[in-house]
Write a protein that holds these residues in place. Structure first.
Motif, PDB file in Angstrom:
ATOM      1  N   LEU A   1      49.936 -62.353  84.016  1.00 16.88           N
ATOM      2  CA  LEU A   1      50.025 -61.888  82.631  1.00 16.88           C
ATOM      3  C   LEU A   1      48.741 -62.194  81.866  1.00 16.88           C
ATOM      4  CD1 LEU A   1      53.685 -62.989  81.845  1.00 16.88           C
ATOM      5  CD2 LEU A   1      52.857 -60.640  81.978  1.00 16.88           C
ATOM      6  N   ALA A   2      48.153 -63.368  82.131  1.00 16.75           N
ATOM      7  CA  ALA A   2      46.900 -63.716  81.464  1.00 16.75           C
ATOM      8  C   ALA A   2      45.787 -62.760  81.868  1.00 16.75           C
ATOM      9  CB  ALA A   2      46.515 -65.153  81.795  1.00 16.75           C
ATOM     10  N   THR A   3      45.738 -62.393  83.146  1.00 15.20           N
ATOM     11  CA  THR A   3      44.720 -61.453  83.604  1.00 15.20           C
ATOM     12  C   THR A   3      44.868 -60.107  82.908  1.00 15.20           C
ATOM     13  OG1 THR A   3      44.655 -62.560  85.763  1.00 15.20           O
ATOM     14  CG2 THR A   3      43.751 -60.337  85.642  1.00 15.20           C
ATOM     15  N   ALA A   4      46.127 -59.668  82.743  1.00 11.05           N
ATOM     16  CA  ALA A   4      46.366 -58.380  82.085  1.00 11.05           C
ATOM     17  C   ALA A   4      46.100 -58.447  80.588  1.00 11.05           C
ATOM     18  CB  ALA A   4      47.812 -57.940  82.338  1.00 11.05           C
TER      19      ALA A   4
ATOM     20  N   ARG B   1      37.998 -60.741  80.004  1.00  6.01           N
ATOM     21  CA  ARG B   1      37.587 -62.050  79.487  1.00  6.01           C
ATOM     22  C   ARG B   1      37.903 -63.179  80.451  1.00  6.01           C
ATOM     23  NH1 ARG B   1      40.242 -63.493  74.167  1.00  6.01           N
ATOM     24  NH2 ARG B   1      38.931 -65.338  74.521  1.00  6.01           N
ATOM     25  N   LEU B   2      38.889 -62.972  81.312  1.00  3.14           N
ATOM     26  CA  LEU B   2      39.329 -64.045  82.204  1.00  3.14           C
ATOM     27  C   LEU B   2      38.539 -63.989  83.500  1.00  3.14           C
ATOM     28  CD1 LEU B   2      41.523 -66.257  82.026  1.00  3.14           C
ATOM     29  CD2 LEU B   2      42.968 -64.789  83.411  1.00  3.14           C
ATOM     30  N   GLN B   3      37.883 -65.078  83.836  1.00  5.76           N
ATOM     31  CA  GLN B   3      37.012 -65.112  85.015  1.00  5.76           C
ATOM     32  C   GLN B   3      37.228 -66.407  85.790  1.00  5.76           C
ATOM     33  OE1 GLN B   3      33.063 -64.728  83.449  1.00  5.76           O
ATOM     34  NE2 GLN B   3      33.429 -62.718  82.544  1.00  5.76           N
ATOM     35  N   GLY B   4      36.936 -66.325  87.074  1.00  3.58           N
ATOM     36  CA  GLY B   4      36.921 -67.521  87.909  1.00  3.58           C
ATOM     37  C   GLY B   4      38.267 -68.196  88.064  1.00  3.58           C
ATOM     38  N   MET B   5      39.347 -67.407  88.211  1.00  2.00           N
ATOM     39  CA  MET B   5      40.657 -68.007  88.392  1.00  2.00           C
ATOM     40  C   MET B   5      40.725 -68.720  89.736  1.00  2.00           C
ATOM     41  SD  MET B   5      43.742 -68.468  87.174  1.00  2.00           S
ATOM     42  CE  MET B   5      44.166 -67.229  85.961  1.00  2.00           C
ATOM     43  N   ILE B   6      41.120 -69.985  89.721  1.00  2.00           N
ATOM     44  CA  ILE B   6      41.239 -70.797  90.938  1.00  2.00           C
ATOM     45  C   ILE B   6      42.678 -71.246  91.073  1.00  2.00           C
ATOM     46  CG2 ILE B   6      40.414 -72.824  92.180  1.00  2.00           C
ATOM     47  CD1 ILE B   6      37.902 -72.736  90.474  1.00  2.00           C
TER      48      ILE B   6
ATOM     49  N   ARG C   1      48.855 -75.540  89.721  1.00  2.00           N
ATOM     50  CA  ARG C   1      47.861 -75.403  88.675  1.00  2.00           C
ATOM     51  C   ARG C   1      46.985 -74.187  88.922  1.00  2.00           C
ATOM     52  NH1 ARG C   1      48.214 -80.648  90.388  1.00  2.00           N
ATOM     53  NH2 ARG C   1      48.557 -82.288  88.824  1.00  2.00           N
ATOM     54  N   TYR C   2      46.672 -73.474  87.834  1.00  5.34           N
ATOM     55  CA  TYR C   2      45.687 -72.393  87.883  1.00  5.34           C
ATOM     56  C   TYR C   2      44.627 -72.692  86.840  1.00  5.34           C
ATOM     57  CZ  TYR C   2      48.280 -69.159  90.904  1.00  5.34           C
ATOM     58  OH  TYR C   2      48.905 -68.565  91.963  1.00  5.34           O
ATOM     59  N   LEU C   3      43.381 -72.682  87.262  1.00  6.77           N
ATOM     60  CA  LEU C   3      42.268 -72.966  86.357  1.00  6.77           C
ATOM     61  C   LEU C   3      41.420 -71.714  86.214  1.00  6.77           C
ATOM     62  CD1 LEU C   3      40.707 -75.242  84.790  1.00  6.77           C
ATOM     63  CD2 LEU C   3      39.339 -75.500  86.869  1.00  6.77           C
ATOM     64  N   ALA C   4      40.990 -71.426  84.984  1.00  9.08           N
ATOM     65  CA  ALA C   4      40.186 -70.233  84.756  1.00  9.08           C
ATOM     66  C   ALA C   4      39.229 -70.458  83.596  1.00  9.08           C
ATOM     67  CB  ALA C   4      41.070 -69.021  84.480  1.00  9.08           C
ATOM     68  N   THR C   5      38.209 -69.619  83.541  1.00  5.44           N
ATOM     69  CA  THR C   5      37.273 -69.591  82.419  1.00  5.44           C
ATOM     70  C   THR C   5      37.586 -68.370  81.569  1.00  5.44           C
ATOM     71  OG1 THR C   5      35.536 -70.693  83.680  1.00  5.44           O
ATOM     72  CG2 THR C   5      34.855 -69.440  81.744  1.00  5.44           C
ATOM     73  N   LEU C   6      37.729 -68.586  80.282  1.00  3.50           N
ATOM     74  CA  LEU C   6      38.047 -67.509  79.351  1.00  3.50           C
ATOM     75  C   LEU C   6      36.801 -67.227  78.523  1.00  3.50           C
ATOM     76  CD1 LEU C   6      40.413 -65.702  78.552  1.00  3.50           C
ATOM     77  CD2 LEU C   6      41.041 -67.386  76.826  1.00  3.50           C
TER      78      LEU C   6
ATOM     79  N   ALA D   1      48.753 -65.591  72.077  1.00  5.67           N
ATOM     80  CA  ALA D   1      48.834 -64.814  73.312  1.00  5.67           C
ATOM     81  C   ALA D   1      49.340 -65.669  74.464  1.00  5.67           C
ATOM     82  CB  ALA D   1      47.466 -64.220  73.643  1.00  5.67           C
ATOM     83  N   LEU D   2      48.880 -66.903  74.545  1.00  9.40           N
ATOM     84  CA  LEU D   2      49.350 -67.798  75.606  1.00  9.40           C
ATOM     85  C   LEU D   2      50.820 -68.146  75.428  1.00  9.40           C
ATOM     86  CD1 LEU D   2      46.248 -70.143  75.899  1.00  9.40           C
ATOM     87  CD2 LEU D   2      47.087 -68.561  77.649  1.00  9.40           C
ATOM     88  N   HIS D   3      51.267 -68.340  74.199  1.00  9.96           N
ATOM     89  CA  HIS D   3      52.695 -68.562  73.964  1.00  9.96           C
ATOM     90  C   HIS D   3      53.510 -67.387  74.493  1.00  9.96           C
ATOM     91  CE1 HIS D   3      53.093 -72.304  71.753  1.00  9.96           C
ATOM     92  NE2 HIS D   3      52.011 -72.004  71.064  1.00  9.96           N
ATOM     93  N   ASP D   4      53.047 -66.177  74.233  1.00 16.70           N
ATOM     94  CA  ASP D   4      53.753 -64.985  74.699  1.00 16.70           C
ATOM     95  C   ASP D   4      53.751 -64.910  76.220  1.00 16.70           C
ATOM     96  OD1 ASP D   4      54.947 -62.264  74.068  1.00 16.70           O
ATOM     97  OD2 ASP D   4      53.209 -61.656  75.258  1.00 16.70           O
ATOM     98  N   ILE D   5      52.637 -65.289  76.844  1.00 21.37           N
ATOM     99  CA  ILE D   5      52.540 -65.266  78.302  1.00 21.37           C
ATOM    100  C   ILE D   5      53.550 -66.220  78.929  1.00 21.37           C
ATOM    101  CG2 ILE D   5      51.050 -65.983  80.219  1.00 21.37           C
ATOM    102  CD1 ILE D   5      48.697 -64.814  78.613  1.00 21.37           C
TER     103      ILE D   5
END
Length: 330
Positions: free
Chosen positions: A116-119, A124-129, A147-152, A168-172
């Motif tokens: 959902l964050a990617t969509a 803007r979302l890069q480097g998801m680990i 855990r998922y780590l990313a750069t926004l 937006a994160l609350h909605d996700i």
């Protein structure tokens, strides 16, 4: 005359010794635990899952600090199901990057949140680990913490993270933890289209086609006893095909439904129409049947256009009432 007994020259200090000084790593650990406590206190239970979004203070190593906070949350909520989004604002070295960590006990929740964050944040979302921590914390129930780590990425022109990213994160997280009981039953807290329509109309003072014509005419002629003393326009949000097939209202303002809030919002100086310069304009929204116009008018009131309303029955009712119609040439 009283005399004082001599006291011993020795003095006993009963004060406790000062606590030992913490090294830098211990200070960071204590700060992470404090953030974890704050995140847990602010969280809400949704579908038996503790859900929360917390923004931490900027640090030189945001990813490592967010992982410390995640570990502190895991140590506190050993027997509970949870899903948290932790976000660190830009640092002095990376002024255009936020660090995002999504952590939870259910891999499906964390996986769903990342998708959902990617969509939602698109490019803007890069480097998801995935599962960034080298080792998982195991609670007493044996549940892994994922855990998922990313750069926004945040361009300099983008507002502060709280403006959009936090809601937006609350909605996700809300959507990620939702599990419908049955695909044929509506989910909790949802509304049918008919209910949404009724809710919108309950907050509008709808008018008939005859009243709409009267208001527009009075406003154009500056009649003293006009129903409203503000500029008044009928806004036609019907499709081009409907206008060509059924006709138009002379003087009506053609606005696509998707563009309606931006073109009529006085604060959108770069996109608004020339008439949308003040908030007291009387916008009378009209569709073909009077349903879509109610939802559109309600949306206008939410951006501050409190005089907005819609026409009962839409263009069909206008035409049935024998009011003037302009037909497009064949």
């Amino acid at each position: 005359m009283s005399t004082r007994r001599a006291t011993s020259s020795s003095h006993v200090d009963y004060r406790e010794p000062p606590p030992p000084r913490l090294n830098l790593d211990e200070v960071r650990g204590q700060a992470a635990r404090e953030v974890a406590v704050r995140a847990i206190r602010k969280s809400k239970v949704q579908n038996s899952v503790k859900v929360g979004v917390t923004e931490v203070m900027p640090t030189k190593e945001p990813a490592q600090f967010l992982l410390r906070v995640a570990d502190a949350i895991a140590e506190t909520l050993q027997l509970q199901s949870y899903l948290f989004a932790l976000i660190s604002p830009p640092s002095e070295t990376n002024r255009d990057e936020l660090t995002l960590l999504i952590v939870g006990t259910d891999p499906e929740f964390v996986e769903g949140s990342s998708m959902l964050a990617t969509a939602k944040f698109t490019d803007r979302l890069q480097g998801m680990i995935r599962d960034v921590s080298p080792s998982y914390y195991y609670g007493e129930d044996g549940a892994d913490v994922h855990r998922y780590l990313a750069t926004l990425y945040t361009p300099p022109s983008t507002p502060a993270p709280q403006t959009y990213d936090i809601p937006a994160l609350h909605d996700i997280l809300r959507k990620a933890t939702f599990r419908p009981l049955s695909p044929t039953n509506p989910p909790p807290s949802s509304y049918s289209s008919s209910t949404l329509l009724s809710m919108a109309r309950s907050q509008l003072q709808r008018i008939t086609p005859e009243q709409a014509l009267e208001e527009v005419t009075a406003a154009q002629e500056n009649i003293d006893n006009a129903p409203t003393h503000a500029p008044t326009f009928i806004v036609d949000i019907r499709s081009q095909a409907q206008k060509e097939s059924h006709g138009r209202i002379h003087g009506g303002l053609d606005v696509e439904r998707n563009d309606l809030p931006w073109l009529l919002d006085p604060s959108e100086k770069g996109r608004r129409t020339v008439m949308a310069k003040q908030y007291d304009v009387r916008w009378i929204v009209m569709c073909q049947t009077g349903d879509a116009s109610s939802l559109a008018a309600k949306e206008l009131t939410e951006i501050g256009l409190l005089n907005a309303t819609d026409m009962v029955g839409g263009f069909s009712a206008w035409k049935r009432a024998g009011l003037p119609v302009t037909m497009s040439p064949p």
